[in-house]
Design an enzyme around this catalytic site. Structure first.
Site, mmCIF file in Angstrom:
data_model
loop_
_atom_site.group_PDB
_atom_site.id
_atom_site.type_symbol
_atom_site.label_atom_id
_atom_site.label_comp_id
_atom_site.label_asym_id
_atom_site.label_seq_id
_atom_site.Cartn_x
_atom_site.Cartn_y
_atom_site.Cartn_z
ATOM 1 N N CYS A 157 0.826 -1.201 0.000
ATOM 2 C CA CYS A 157 0.000 0.000 0.000
ATOM 3 C C CYS A 157 0.869 1.264 0.000
ATOM 4 C CB CYS A 157 -0.991 -0.057 1.168
ATOM 5 S SG CYS A 157 -2.436 0.964 0.888
ATOM 6 N N HIS B 148 -3.299 -5.213 1.982
ATOM 7 C CA HIS B 148 -2.656 -5.403 3.294
ATOM 8 C C HIS B 148 -2.745 -6.862 3.763
ATOM 9 C CE1 HIS B 148 -2.147 -1.126 4.603
ATOM 10 N NE2 HIS B 148 -3.126 -0.926 3.744
ATOM 11 N N GLU C 99 -0.975 -8.296 5.869
ATOM 12 C CA GLU C 99 -0.570 -8.400 7.278
ATOM 13 C C GLU C 99 -1.748 -8.311 8.246
ATOM 14 O OE1 GLU C 99 -0.182 -5.850 5.359
ATOM 15 O OE2 GLU C 99 -0.728 -4.041 6.460
#
Ligand code: GLN
Length: 250
Positions: free
Chosen positions: A133, A225, A227
């Protein structure tokens, strides 16, 4: 009005964002025809690779660096938070998290520590770097309509906030052949897209708005994302890139 996420602030906001994005529904899945890479799919782990213990730096100036460190550790890597050039010593790869690119851009003018020059030097020397991002924006050579500071390492042109404002955050299951047949839960939070890339950049995934994952040799980028999901496959893929680099280097 519901308060949505600020990706610069950390875990709880990000987790909340994911749930909010999920509530807003998934869009269509558009697959891509992908060239084979040199690391194989995340599932096809070479046992020899697994034996290579690598240390991966996570740029910790802002954003969700703690989540990335956790994911990388779950993939068997050691991690090190990086805030200064000297902290790049001893790392085999680097993750640049999401956050706010106009904020990190301001830090590029700071001459007290040569952190960004050092990252550029290591990346040009072959060290794997993965940007998510904001990290992807920071890696890009071109940012549509903007002269903000950046590393300019990847030959891609990005558009910031391509999915709309915070309220338009969403989760979409995207096809990523490099990671296997199962679609990946991609979470977009004020995410960018890649408008175009040079021929030597491999496109790994697309959605209706544009390209959302690509690789240029040792550089990997996602507009989303991973994560803040429970799916380790993107991080596993990056750890394998780093292991390969570490093996070649010694
Ligand atoms: N929209 C942000 C920017 O332009 C990126 C958001 C993110 O990293 N989640 O920097």
């Amino acid at each position: 009005m519901a308060k949505l996420v600020d990706t610069t602030t950390g875990t709880s906001d990000l987790k909340r964002a994911r749930h909010t994005a999920a509530r807003h529904g998934a869009g269509s899945v558009i697959g891509s025809s992908l060239p084979p890479s040199d690391v194989g799919t995340a599932q096809s782990v070479n046992p020899a690779d697994k034996a290579t213990v690598v240390t991966i730096g996570v740029l910790a100036l802002q954003g969700d660096f703690a989540e990335h460190a956790h994911m990388l550790q779950s993939c068997g890597a050691k991690t090190k938070l990086v805030r200064r050039a000297a902290e790049l010593d001893g790392i085999d790869g680097l993750v640049i998290p999401g956050g706010e690119s106009t904020t990190i851009a301001k830090l590029t003018g700071n001459t007290t520590d040569p952190l960004f020059d050092a990252i550029i030097e290591r990346a040009k020397d072959g060290m794997p770097v993965y940007g998510t991002c904001m990290g992807m924006i920071f890696l890009a050579r071109e940012i549509e309509g903007s002269e903000q500071g950046r590393l300019a390492l990847m030959d891609i042109t990005v558009r910031r906030n391509a999915f709309g404002p915070q309220i338009a955050s969403r989760e979409e299951h995207v096809a990523i052949d490099e990671l296997g047949a199962e679609p990946f839960p991609a979470v977009f939070i004020r995410g960018p897209i890649i408008l175009g890339c040079a021929p030597h950049v491999q496109v790994y995934s697309k959605v209706a708005e544009g390209i959302v994952m690509c690789r240029q040799n040792n550089l990997l980028a996602t507009a989303f994302h991973p994560e803040i999901t429970d799916d380790l496959r993107v991080h596993q893929y990056f750890v394998k890139m780093v292991r390969k680099y570490a093996c070649v280097r010694v």
